[in-house]
Design a protein around this motif. Structure first.
Motif, PDB file in Angstrom:
ATOM      1  N   VAL A  44       0.782  -0.584  -0.059  1.00 60.16           N
ATOM      2  CA  VAL A  44      -0.417  -0.103  -0.080  1.00 60.16           C
ATOM      3  C   VAL A  44       0.992   0.935   0.037  1.00 60.16           C
ATOM      4  CG1 VAL A  44      -1.500   1.022   1.332  1.00 60.16           C
ATOM      5  CG2 VAL A  44      -1.884  -1.409   1.373  1.00 60.16           C
ATOM      6  N   ASP A  45       1.889   0.887   0.707  1.00 62.57           N
ATOM      7  CA  ASP A  45       3.162   2.120   1.073  1.00 62.57           C
ATOM      8  C   ASP A  45       3.245   2.500  -0.720  1.00 62.57           C
ATOM      9  OD1 ASP A  45       4.363   4.231   1.855  1.00 62.57           O
ATOM     10  OD2 ASP A  45       5.730   3.086   1.610  1.00 62.57           O
ATOM     11  N   GLY A  72      -7.718 -16.879   3.312  1.00 60.46           N
ATOM     12  CA  GLY A  72      -6.699 -16.942   2.897  1.00 60.46           C
ATOM     13  C   GLY A  72      -6.017 -16.006   2.703  1.00 60.46           C
ATOM     14  N   GLU A  73      -4.637 -16.013   2.851  1.00 63.40           N
ATOM     15  CA  GLU A  73      -3.500 -14.520   2.617  1.00 63.40           C
ATOM     16  C   GLU A  73      -3.702 -13.786   2.016  1.00 63.40           C
ATOM     17  OE1 GLU A  73      -0.732 -17.653   3.400  1.00 63.40           O
ATOM     18  OE2 GLU A  73      -0.260 -17.340   1.820  1.00 63.40           O
ATOM     19  N   ALA A  74      -4.052 -14.186   0.739  1.00 61.69           N
ATOM     20  CA  ALA A  74      -4.851 -12.592  -0.493  1.00 61.69           C
ATOM     21  C   ALA A  74      -5.525 -11.665  -0.090  1.00 61.69           C
ATOM     22  CB  ALA A  74      -4.861 -12.810  -1.770  1.00 61.69           C
ATOM     23  N   GLU A  75      -7.091 -12.499   0.526  1.00 64.35           N
ATOM     24  CA  GLU A  75      -7.897 -11.770   0.966  1.00 64.35           C
ATOM     25  C   GLU A  75      -7.912 -10.859   2.045  1.00 64.35           C
ATOM     26  OE1 GLU A  75     -10.447 -11.522  -0.820  1.00 64.35           O
ATOM     27  OE2 GLU A  75     -11.104 -12.993  -2.037  1.00 64.35           O
ATOM     28  N   HIS A  76      -7.109 -11.627   3.090  1.00 59.29           N
ATOM     29  CA  HIS A  76      -6.697 -10.659   4.468  1.00 59.29           C
ATOM     30  C   HIS A  76      -5.650  -9.913   3.761  1.00 59.29           C
ATOM     31  CE1 HIS A  76      -8.521 -12.978   7.937  1.00 59.29           C
ATOM     32  NE2 HIS A  76      -8.299 -13.372   6.423  1.00 59.29           N
ATOM     33  N   TYR A  77      -4.846 -10.032   3.018  1.00 52.44           N
ATOM     34  CA  TYR A  77      -4.101  -8.314   2.568  1.00 52.44           C
ATOM     35  C   TYR A  77      -5.113  -7.339   1.620  1.00 52.44           C
ATOM     36  CZ  TYR A  77       0.471 -11.129   3.032  1.00 52.44           C
ATOM     37  OH  TYR A  77       1.971 -11.361   3.099  1.00 52.44           O
ATOM     38  N   ARG A  78      -5.691  -7.698   0.772  1.00 54.00           N
ATOM     39  CA  ARG A  78      -6.757  -6.868   0.421  1.00 54.00           C
ATOM     40  C   ARG A  78      -7.852  -6.377   1.517  1.00 54.00           C
ATOM     41  NH1 ARG A  78     -12.173  -6.462  -1.267  1.00 54.00           N
ATOM     42  NH2 ARG A  78     -13.076  -5.650  -2.996  1.00 54.00           N
ATOM     43  N   ASP A  79      -8.554  -7.002   2.557  1.00 57.40           N
ATOM     44  CA  ASP A  79      -8.622  -6.610   2.932  1.00 57.40           C
ATOM     45  C   ASP A  79      -8.091  -5.025   3.812  1.00 57.40           C
ATOM     46  OD1 ASP A  79     -10.997  -8.295   3.195  1.00 57.40           O
ATOM     47  OD2 ASP A  79     -10.635  -8.854   5.078  1.00 57.40           O
ATOM     48  N   ARG A  80      -7.107  -5.530   3.971  1.00 54.27           N
ATOM     49  CA  ARG A  80      -5.946  -4.016   4.538  1.00 54.27           C
ATOM     50  C   ARG A  80      -5.247  -2.919   3.896  1.00 54.27           C
ATOM     51  NH1 ARG A  80      -4.468  -2.047   9.413  1.00 54.27           N
ATOM     52  NH2 ARG A  80      -2.231  -1.934   9.168  1.00 54.27           N
ATOM     53  N   LEU A  82      -7.907  -2.012   1.735  1.00 55.73           N
ATOM     54  CA  LEU A  82      -8.893  -1.836   1.794  1.00 55.73           C
ATOM     55  C   LEU A  82      -8.766  -0.528   3.097  1.00 55.73           C
ATOM     56  CD1 LEU A  82     -11.314  -4.132   0.488  1.00 55.73           C
ATOM     57  CD2 LEU A  82     -10.821  -1.760  -0.919  1.00 55.73           C
ATOM     58  N   GLU A  83      -9.190  -1.231   4.705  1.00 64.01           N
ATOM     59  CA  GLU A  83      -8.963  -0.768   5.810  1.00 64.01           C
ATOM     60  C   GLU A  83      -7.818   0.510   5.304  1.00 64.01           C
ATOM     61  OE1 GLU A  83      -7.466  -3.217   8.603  1.00 64.01           O
ATOM     62  OE2 GLU A  83      -9.629  -4.639   8.183  1.00 64.01           O
ATOM     63  N   LEU A  84      -6.351   0.850   5.163  1.00 61.35           N
ATOM     64  CA  LEU A  84      -6.154   1.763   4.519  1.00 61.35           C
ATOM     65  C   LEU A  84      -6.162   2.242   3.618  1.00 61.35           C
ATOM     66  CD1 LEU A  84      -2.499   0.220   5.187  1.00 61.35           C
ATOM     67  CD2 LEU A  84      -3.216   1.421   6.184  1.00 61.35           C
ATOM     68  N   GLY A  85      -7.306   2.463   2.813  1.00 51.56           N
ATOM     69  CA  GLY A  85      -7.522   3.515   1.546  1.00 51.56           C
ATOM     70  C   GLY A  85      -7.564   3.164   0.669  1.00 51.56           C
TER      71      GLY A  85
END
Length: 226
Positions: A44-45, A72-80, A82-85
């Protein structure tokens, strides 16, 4: 006990397994799934810094993530992300890969399916997996140019984040072993490994940091995951 010499050898492996690339704009960024949610944060950065217009998060689950990341790792990465905008329309999810080779193969297939023209890829991984990811991608996707990236941190900071010093050393030893044996088996490009790094690896293995080593004839299990 972990001796001062063990730590010196571990530092050699840590320094070698990072590619020390300077991030630059690429066609796409690929965040490689793992137990480390910091991979998503760093991806994200880099996106915010204009290093890529599109993100792929890739990864199913492994023995180290099935409890922490059950979807799944990819789904949790995506959630993170989205949380970061990060806007949802710039994120693709590849949810099936279970090792580094599949991360590359399946991400490439997904991008081709979506009609994305890729000439360069910013590979985002755990700090000690930069070189392994780069070598694997170079073998499986030779048409693209790869730049490696990870969360900037020292070895001691990484050990503090994992809270298990022996496990970190085991992981570094296991990753270095793969860099040494996989090119001959056709799973990675070959890279020069300094003699001092090889000797450090051998000393650590002889000292018992071996839980992440694999049989040198891996047969049907190439790109073995964590």
């Amino acid at each position: 006990m972990i001796s001062e010499k063990d730590w010196e050898d571990t530092q050699l492996l840590w320094d070698y397994q990072q590619m020390h690339h300077k991030p630059r704009p690429c066609s796409v960024g690929i965040g490689l799934g793992s137990h480390d949610l910091g991979v998503a944060d760093t991806t994200v950065d880099l996106y915010r810094r204009g290093m890529m217009p599109l993100i792929v998060f890739t990864g199913a689950t492994s023995r180290t993530t099935q409890d922490r990341m059950p979807r799944g790792e990819a789904e949790h990465y995506r959630d993170r992300a989205l949380e970061l905008g990060v806007p949802p329309d710039v994120i693709l999810v590849e949810p099936h890969a279970r090792n580094t080779g599949q991360n590359i193969i399946l991400s490439r297939a997904l991008l081709e399916e979506c009609g994305v023209n890729v000439s360069s890829v910013l590979l985002v991984s755990k700090p000690y997996e930069e070189r392994r990811a780069y070598a694997t991608a170079g073998k499986l996707w030779p048409e693209a140019e790869f730049v490696s990236a990870s969360t900037p941190m020292t070895l001691s900071e990484y050990v503090d984040s994992i809270q298990d010093a022996r496990l970190v050393i085991d992981m570094l030893v296991g990753s270095l072993q793969r860099l040494l044996i996989y090119p001959a088996q056709g799973f990675m490009i070959s890279q020069d490994t300094p003699d001092g790094v090889i000797r450090a690896y051998e000393r650590l293995a002889s000292r018992g940091f071996t839980s992440r080593l694999i049989p040198e004839s891996v047969g049907s299990t190439p790109y073995a995951s964590e």
